[in-house]
Design a protein around this motif. Structure first.
Motif, PDB file in Angstrom:
ATOM      1  N   PRO A 395       0.826  -1.218   0.000  1.00 39.25           N
ATOM      2  CA  PRO A 395       0.000   0.000   0.000  1.00 39.25           C
ATOM      3  C   PRO A 395       0.861   1.270   0.000  1.00 39.25           C
ATOM      4  N   PHE A 396       0.401   2.273  -0.711  1.00 41.10           N
ATOM      5  CA  PHE A 396       1.078   3.571  -0.751  1.00 41.10           C
ATOM      6  C   PHE A 396       0.564   4.492   0.346  1.00 41.10           C
ATOM      7  N   PHE A 397      -0.643   4.214   0.857  1.00 43.06           N
ATOM      8  CA  PHE A 397      -1.239   5.033   1.917  1.00 43.06           C
ATOM      9  C   PHE A 397      -2.380   4.238   2.539  1.00 43.06           C
ATOM     10  N   ASP A 398      -2.851   4.678   3.678  1.00 43.11           N
ATOM     11  CA  ASP A 398      -4.008   4.081   4.346  1.00 43.11           C
ATOM     12  C   ASP A 398      -5.121   5.117   4.417  1.00 43.11           C
ATOM     13  N   SER A 399      -6.298   4.736   3.980  1.00 39.24           N
ATOM     14  CA  SER A 399      -7.455   5.609   4.073  1.00 39.24           C
ATOM     15  C   SER A 399      -8.127   5.396   5.421  1.00 39.24           C
ATOM     16  N   ILE A 400      -8.191   6.463   6.215  1.00 40.40           N
ATOM     17  CA  ILE A 400      -8.754   6.348   7.556  1.00 40.40           C
ATOM     18  C   ILE A 400     -10.229   6.727   7.566  1.00 40.40           C
ATOM     19  N   SER A 401     -10.557   7.882   6.976  1.00 37.99           N
ATOM     20  CA  SER A 401     -11.952   8.306   6.968  1.00 37.99           C
ATOM     21  C   SER A 401     -12.173   9.400   5.926  1.00 37.99           C
ATOM     22  N   TYR A 402     -13.440   9.612   5.612  1.00 39.01           N
ATOM     23  CA  TYR A 402     -13.797  10.752   4.776  1.00 39.01           C
ATOM     24  C   TYR A 402     -15.183  11.241   5.176  1.00 39.01           C
ATOM     25  N   ARG A 403     -15.441  12.506   4.867  1.00 37.75           N
ATOM     26  CA  ARG A 403     -16.743  13.106   5.154  1.00 37.75           C
ATOM     27  C   ARG A 403     -17.063  14.071   4.019  1.00 37.75           C
ATOM     28  N   VAL A 404     -18.335  14.082   3.578  1.00 39.19           N
ATOM     29  CA  VAL A 404     -18.751  14.982   2.505  1.00 39.19           C
ATOM     30  C   VAL A 404     -19.976  15.769   2.963  1.00 39.19           C
ATOM     31  N   ILE A 405     -19.918  17.081   2.760  1.00 38.08           N
ATOM     32  CA  ILE A 405     -21.055  17.962   3.070  1.00 38.08           C
ATOM     33  C   ILE A 405     -21.528  18.587   1.767  1.00 38.08           C
ATOM     34  N   ASP A 406     -22.812  18.438   1.474  1.00 34.84           N
ATOM     35  CA  ASP A 406     -23.403  19.047   0.284  1.00 34.84           C
ATOM     36  C   ASP A 406     -24.508  19.964   0.779  1.00 34.84           C
ATOM     37  N   GLU A 407     -24.269  21.272   0.713  1.00 38.57           N
ATOM     38  CA  GLU A 407     -25.168  22.237   1.345  1.00 38.57           C
ATOM     39  C   GLU A 407     -25.823  23.128   0.297  1.00 38.57           C
ATOM     40  N   MET A 408     -27.106  23.391   0.517  1.00 38.19           N
ATOM     41  CA  MET A 408     -27.834  24.265  -0.389  1.00 38.19           C
ATOM     42  C   MET A 408     -28.822  25.098   0.417  1.00 38.19           C
ATOM     43  N   ASN A 409     -28.803  26.403   0.176  1.00 41.23           N
ATOM     44  CA  ASN A 409     -29.878  27.247   0.698  1.00 41.23           C
ATOM     45  C   ASN A 409     -30.247  28.273  -0.366  1.00 41.23           C
ATOM     46  N   THR A 410     -31.371  28.910  -0.197  1.00 41.64           N
ATOM     47  CA  THR A 410     -31.912  29.773  -1.255  1.00 41.64           C
ATOM     48  C   THR A 410     -31.032  30.976  -1.537  1.00 41.64           C
ATOM     49  N   ASN A 411     -30.152  31.358  -0.606  1.00 39.82           N
ATOM     50  CA  ASN A 411     -29.302  32.527  -0.831  1.00 39.82           C
ATOM     51  C   ASN A 411     -28.007  32.198  -1.586  1.00 39.82           C
ATOM     52  N   MET A 412     -27.710  30.921  -1.716  1.00 39.62           N
ATOM     53  CA  MET A 412     -26.418  30.526  -2.298  1.00 39.62           C
ATOM     54  C   MET A 412     -26.449  30.474  -3.828  1.00 39.62           C
ATOM     55  N   GLY A 413     -27.576  30.217  -4.412  1.00 40.60           N
ATOM     56  CA  GLY A 413     -27.648  30.121  -5.863  1.00 40.60           C
ATOM     57  C   GLY A 413     -27.373  28.731  -6.375  1.00 40.60           C
ATOM     58  N   SER A 414     -26.315  28.105  -5.918  1.00 37.46           N
ATOM     59  CA  SER A 414     -25.987  26.733  -6.301  1.00 37.46           C
ATOM     60  C   SER A 414     -25.431  26.001  -5.085  1.00 37.46           C
ATOM     61  N   PRO A 415     -25.544  24.691  -5.034  1.00 42.08           N
ATOM     62  CA  PRO A 415     -25.086  23.945  -3.864  1.00 42.08           C
ATOM     63  C   PRO A 415     -23.578  24.089  -3.632  1.00 42.08           C
ATOM     64  N   LEU A 416     -23.173  23.972  -2.384  1.00 42.10           N
ATOM     65  CA  LEU A 416     -21.761  23.981  -2.014  1.00 42.10           C
ATOM     66  C   LEU A 416     -21.379  22.580  -1.557  1.00 42.10           C
ATOM     67  N   ALA A 417     -20.362  22.015  -2.180  1.00 41.35           N
ATOM     68  CA  ALA A 417     -19.882  20.684  -1.799  1.00 41.35           C
ATOM     69  C   ALA A 417     -18.506  20.822  -1.164  1.00 41.35           C
ATOM     70  N   GLU A 418     -18.333  20.169  -0.018  1.00 40.02           N
ATOM     71  CA  GLU A 418     -17.037  20.198   0.667  1.00 40.02           C
ATOM     72  C   GLU A 418     -16.738  18.801   1.205  1.00 40.02           C
ATOM     73  N   ALA A 419     -15.504  18.362   1.019  1.00 43.54           N
ATOM     74  CA  ALA A 419     -15.109  17.030   1.485  1.00 43.54           C
ATOM     75  C   ALA A 419     -13.904  17.134   2.406  1.00 43.54           C
ATOM     76  N   THR A 420     -13.891  16.261   3.404  1.00 48.89           N
ATOM     77  CA  THR A 420     -12.758  16.154   4.331  1.00 48.89           C
ATOM     78  C   THR A 420     -12.267  14.714   4.312  1.00 48.89           C
ATOM     79  N   VAL A 421     -10.961  14.514   4.192  1.00 53.63           N
ATOM     80  CA  VAL A 421     -10.401  13.162   4.209  1.00 53.63           C
ATOM     81  C   VAL A 421      -9.279  13.084   5.226  1.00 53.63           C
TER      82      VAL A 421
END
Length: 526
Positions: A395-421
């Protein structure tokens, strides 16, 4: 010495009548150059009397690498109430200044009386007069006997009289057209035999449409009955169900019957020409197309693979390399040891068929495919699976965890996607976040950001295709999803796969495999 058959390609005219085909003038010139380089004798550029694009092609092709002698233009016989000197279509043919002209005329009496609304003898005059006129103006004048086979079956005597009119005008070749594409192979042969009793050794050609899926067979049979000139299109493009596919006609005649259609050393370019012209037209490659398709020499069943490893002719009718293709072995739950050993050799792995780890790979493969994994388009994932199961992967690396947030509200215009690994490399942990255009792009950006400090070579890798398929119908949004990812770097492309009820997790699996494969290949180059 093999007999020569003239290949007359009509991709740039008949082929563009297909509802999914649209070439620019520049595309048409590139196609003409490719066909000339391939060894096609005549390249029909279009009908200059019908549209400005075809006129533009004939002007543009004069500045190309294709000699004038290989270019042909297409049109019709003169109109009934015009002379050739004042017929716009006839004059438009001459204005493009090419040495080869093909005109079509009516052979079926139904078309003469119902479509043209003229007398049968008057139609014979149109054919003879048009060809006689053109013969004084150009090097070669070909005659397309439109609807010949239907016309022959409806009124044999009149159909043959139309051919006689063309012969009397000294047409360089008379092409018998199955315009509606409904003639059967046995009819083609018997009718041509009857025609040749009248025409003798006069040069005859064949032009078949594919409405009964017989265009290639009809073209080949026609040659076996004395035809010396075959018209068709690349990949069978054409109106309705298409035309005779010269990508099949040529190898059938050349490899099966010994006719020379293109120079022998050019036949190996068959697949390249097929794919190149598809790409110019932005058309999907038909993987099942004979000779040139990706699956044409692909083997999946274990019994088949075991046999071709001993002798490829057991399940292959020709050597794939003769037409520029190659043998492939597919991986699925039908696979046995033979498939895996073949693939292992493809991957450069030295595998002993008696190694018990091979059985473990077979069982793991079948287990994963039962869950919905598909490795036929994801061979990079399979190579990783094989190496990991056999204990040859570090293995070149070990994957421990990930998290994805996909947020949308009427003031944003388009959804915001953010990921943490969270990833660990050589005991060092990286915890990184990144935004993206959607959750998959965000997680891809976060993984790369976490690994770039350790593996800067990931900069030249990019995702080029992403496919999602729902595997369990009837379960709505809870369905199992398969994600296929295609990635590339400066050395080539590879496919990876992930399966999960969560589309983000399936995408994460495929992305991680893609990165691991990239790192593996780069390490092996060191």
């Amino acid at each position: 010495m093999s007999k020569r058959v003239e290949i007359y390609d009509t991709t740039l005219r008949d082929g563009t009548q297909s509802e999914d085909v649209n070439f620019t003038i520049a595309d048409k010139v590139k196609i003409a150059e490719a066909l000339y380089d391939f060894g096609v004798r005549y390249i029909e550029g279009g009908w200059p009397g019908s549209n400005p694009r075809d006129i533009g092609f004939f002007k543009a092709v004069k500045g190309s690498s294709v000699p004038d002698d290989h270019i042909a233009a297409f049109g019709s016989t003169r109109r009934a109430k015009r002379t050739c000197d004042n017929d716009e279509n006839i004059q438009a043919l001459l204005e493009v200044e090419v040495p080869n002209l093909t005109i079509f005329g009516k052979t079926w009496d139904l078309h003469v009386t119902e479509a043209l609304k003229i007398e049968l003898d008057q139609n014979l005059e149109l054919i003879n007069d048009s060809l006689s006129y053109l013969k004084t103006k150009v090097d070669r004048a070909f005659y397309d006997a439109e609807h010949f086979f239907d016309g022959y079956k409806a009124n044999k005597e009149y159909a043959l009289r139309t051919l006689k009119a063309a012969m009397d005008a000294k047409a360089d070749c008379i092409i018998l057209c199955d315009t509606n594409g409904g003639t059967m192979p046995a009819e083609i042969g018997s009718i041509i035999d009857e025609v040749r009793k009248v025409t003798g050794d006069y040069p005859l050609g064949i032009h078949c449409h594919n409405d009964s899926d017989c265009a290639v067979a009809n073209s080949v049979i026609a040659v076996k009955h004395g035809i010396v000139h075959v018209q068709g299109t690349v990949n069978g493009y054409g109106e309705r169900c298409g035309n005779a596919n010269i990508m099949s006609v040529i190898p059938n005649l050349q490899l099966k019957y010994g006719y020379e259609c293109v120079p022998v050393d050019k036949l190996k370019n068959l697949r390249t020409v097929s794919r190149y012209i598809n790409e110019l037209g932005n058309l999907k490659h038909n993987i099942h197309q004979p000779y040139v398709g990706r699956s044409a020499f692909a083997h999946k069943g274990g019994v088949h693979v075991s046999a071709i490893m001993k002798n490829s002719s057991t399940y292959e009718h020709i050597e794939p390399e003769l037409v520029g293709n190659r043998q492939r072995v597919l991986l699925s739950d039908l696979s046995g040891k033979s498939n895996l050993i073949y693939k292992a050799k493809d991957f450069g792995l030295d595998v002993d068929s008696s190694d018990p780890k091979i059985n473990a790979v077979v069982e793991r493969l079948k287990e994963l495919e039962n869950k919905g994994f598909q490795f036929e388009g994801a061979e990079a994932s399979f190579e990783l699976l094989m190496r990991k199961t056999m204990g040859t992967f570090t293995p070149f690396f070990d994957s421990i965890s990930y998290r994805v947030i996909d947020e949308m509200n009427t003031n944003m215009g388009s959804p915001l996607a953010e990921a943490t690994v969270m990833i660990k490399v050589d005991g060092e942990q990286e915890h990184t976040a990144a935004a993206g255009n959607g959750p998959v792009n965000a997680i891809d950006n976060a993984i790369r950001k976490a690994l770039l400090n350790f593996y800067p070579n990931l900069k030249d890798m990019e995702l080029v295709d992403y496919k999602v398929r729902i595997l369990t119908t009837g379960t709505g949004t809870e369905a199992v999803t398969r994600v296929l990812v295609e990635s590339k770097d400066t050395d080539g492309t590879w496919g990876t796969v992930g399966v999960a009820t969560n589309i983000v997790d399936a995408s994460y699996q495929a992305l991680m495999d893609s990165i691991e494969y990239k790192l593996l290949k780069d390490k092996e180059k060191e």
